[in-house]
Design an enzyme around this catalytic site. Structure first.
Site, PDB file in Angstrom:
ATOM      1  N   SER A   1      -9.419   1.974   2.792  1.00  0.00           N
ATOM      2  CA  SER A   1      -8.754   2.604   1.728  1.00  0.00           C
ATOM      3  C   SER A   1      -7.626   1.492   1.145  1.00  0.00           C
ATOM      4  CB  SER A   1      -8.051   3.797   2.712  1.00  0.00           C
ATOM      5  OG  SER A   1      -7.198   3.310   3.508  1.00  0.00           O
TER       6      SER A   1
ATOM      7  N   SER B   1     -10.003  -0.098   7.128  1.00  0.00           N
ATOM      8  CA  SER B   1      -9.509  -0.076   5.759  1.00  0.00           C
ATOM      9  C   SER B   1      -8.553  -1.395   5.260  1.00  0.00           C
ATOM     10  CB  SER B   1      -8.455   1.084   5.794  1.00  0.00           C
ATOM     11  OG  SER B   1      -9.180   2.331   5.829  1.00  0.00           O
TER      12      SER B   1
ATOM     13  N   LYS C   1       0.938  -1.072   0.007  1.00  0.00           N
ATOM     14  CA  LYS C   1       0.111  -0.005  -0.084  1.00  0.00           C
ATOM     15  C   LYS C   1       0.881   1.227  -0.002  1.00  0.00           C
ATOM     16  CE  LYS C   1      -3.991   2.245   2.608  1.00  0.00           C
ATOM     17  NZ  LYS C   1      -4.643   1.939   3.714  1.00  0.00           N
TER      18      LYS C   1
END
Length: 485
Positions: free
Chosen positions: A157, A181, A82
């Site tokens: 996210s 997330s 990420k």
């Protein structure tokens, strides 16, 4: 296909010499090059660097043999990261134009541990900018799409990481969770998502959103892979004062058993909050959740109905605390250091900064922030009382299946509403995992297991028993809908 292998299966093949790390990297990039133009899972890929690292890994295995995996347990394994984890010498943007061109001069603890273990970074994945969102539509580098149905969002996210695992664009991916997330996109993309106890895995080098709840974790193809990775990542970090001194368990040992699964959960009590089940509006979706719960009962677990604070209260607590911490954390991006003007913050970023600044301002601090902290304490106590009665807590990960692209714009508080069932445990700092648990309308359904502090071992053992009894984690989206052939 090499790209469909789990982490454990990949390691077996590498050790046996069935294929090389170079074979793996090439196979994944073949798939990335066909899929990423549609899915937009990756912001940045590192093919040349990955092939060089793979060549070095292959040479090491060739000269030292399989014993090298005792020292480097992830040697030659390609993974995705990420884009809010700082990676030394590799652009890290947190999917925001503010950080476009930022090359970190240091490595996050998570990526440093993976590198030391021999894992190969093949790319940085898309996310909501600065992790502000729950659909991966708030990225300054374009929205990501759900591989099960490209008219749907992947969740956020950590949406790019979930897509990369679901579409077999990496062996595993890192993610971070502030209030769902990891678990949210894991549920909507049909993969396994692990959020450890707050402080179990170091936050050092992760671009902060809300420092009191940010928790690095992983998205994987199954529970055993997640347990393996937690063994690598867990532990005290001198660079992060919030990491716990509690000695990590051997998480893989708790799931790496060939015992009769029909007796695995004898003596385990699983609590089912009435309030979490009542949050489901669709009767067919609820049926999938209840079917998953019945699997745990058949495995020998005792199922007990419990009551927790209505998760709607967590929306108020989280909104105030998270916005306040966002206001503080993003205050450092002045445009002096990073080369971009503050005007480059997107609308969601600006909205959160403004709300947080308001909540912390003179005259409103006691009215909002201080009260939210007191309410947080009550929420923590509520969970502590629940764990006196039960060993684990079960519920749906999300209130429904993945929503359509653009639908989030209809809700001013979309993230808080859609993460309703994950926010309480994140605010409390509890460990949790999301597991694929069926399909509804052609889209994945996820369930979550929440454990008491530092009880990841039990949580993983119970989750592994579920996956030994079911096949949901093996379901794959059809590549024909998103690949450029």
């Amino acid at each position: 296909m090499l790209t469909t292998l789990t982490l454990i299966e990949t390691l077996v093949g590498l050790k046996k010499g069935s294929f090389t790390s170079t074979d793996l990297v090439n196979a994944y990039f073949d798939k990335i090059e066909r899929s990423n133009p549609v899915l937009n899972a990756y912001i940045k890929t590192l093919k040349q660097e990955a092939l060089e690292s793979a060549g070095l890994a292959d040479a090491k295995v060739s000269s030292e043999g399989a014993d090298v995996y005792e020292r480097q347990p992830l040697l030659g394994v390609p993974y995705a990261c990420k884009d809010n984890f700082c990676t030394l010498g590799v652009e890290t943007t947190a999917a925001s134009n503010i950080l476009k061109g930022f090359i970190p001069p240091y490595e996050s603890t998570v990526t440093a541990k993976l590198k030391k273990a021999g894992a190969i970074l093949i790319g940085k994945t898309n996310m909501d900018a600065f992790a502000h969102g729950s659909s991966t539509e708030e990225s300054d580098f374009g929205s990501s799409l759900n591989p099960w149905n490209t008219s749907k969002v992947p969740g956020g996210s950590s949406g790019g990481s979930a897509i990369a695992v679901a579409a077999d664009l990496c062996v595993f991916a890192t993610g971070s969770e502030t209030a769902g997330s990891i678990r949210g996109p894991a549920s909507w993309c049909g993969v396994t998502g692990l959020k450890p106890t707050y402080g179990r895995v170091s936050r050092y080098g992760v671009i902060a959103m809300a420092s009191s709840t940010d928790s690095p974790g992983v998205l994987t193809k199954d529970v055993k892979d997640a347990a393996f990775l937690l063994n690598v990542l867990a532990g005290k970090d001198p660079y992060d004062a919030t990491t716990s001194p509690v000695t990590p368990d051997n998480y893989l040992k708790s799931v790496d058993t060939e015992s009769d699964v029909s007796e695995d959960l004898q003596g385990v009590t699983i609590g089912v909050p009435v309030e979490y089940m009542d949050a489901i509006q669709d009767k067919f979706y609820r049926a999938r959740i209840e079917e998953a719960l019945s699997v745990f009962a058949k495995l020998g677990a005792k199922i007990k109905e419990i009551s927790l604070l209505d998760p709607k209260y967590s929306i108020a607590i989280y909104t105030i605390l998270q916005r306040s911490e966002v206001s503080s954390n993003l205050g450092r991006f002045s445009g002096v250091r990073y080369g971009e003007k503050r005007e480059e913050f997107n609308f969601e970023n600006k909205k959160r900064i403004l709300l947080g600044t308001y909540a912390l301002s003179s005259g409103y601090y006691d009215q909002y922030y201080a009260k939210a902290q007191k309410a947080r304490t009550l929420l923590v106590e509520d969970f502590k009382n629940a764990f006196k009665e039960v060993d684990l807590i079960f519920g749906p990960t999300m209130p429904g299946v993945a929503l359509s692209v653009g639908e989030s714009k209809n809700y001013s508080m979309f993230g808080e509403l859609i993460d309703l069932l994950q926010e309480p445990s994140s605010i409390a700092g509890l460990p949790a995992i999301s597991l694929p648990a069926g399909m509804q309308e052609g889209l994945p359904v996820g369930v979550q297991i929440i454990a008491n502090y530092f009880e990841e071992n039990l949580m993983l053992r119970v989750s592994s028993a579920f996956q030994k009894k079911t096949e949901f984690h093996k379901f794959k989206p059809s590549a024909q809908s998103y690949e450029h052939i």
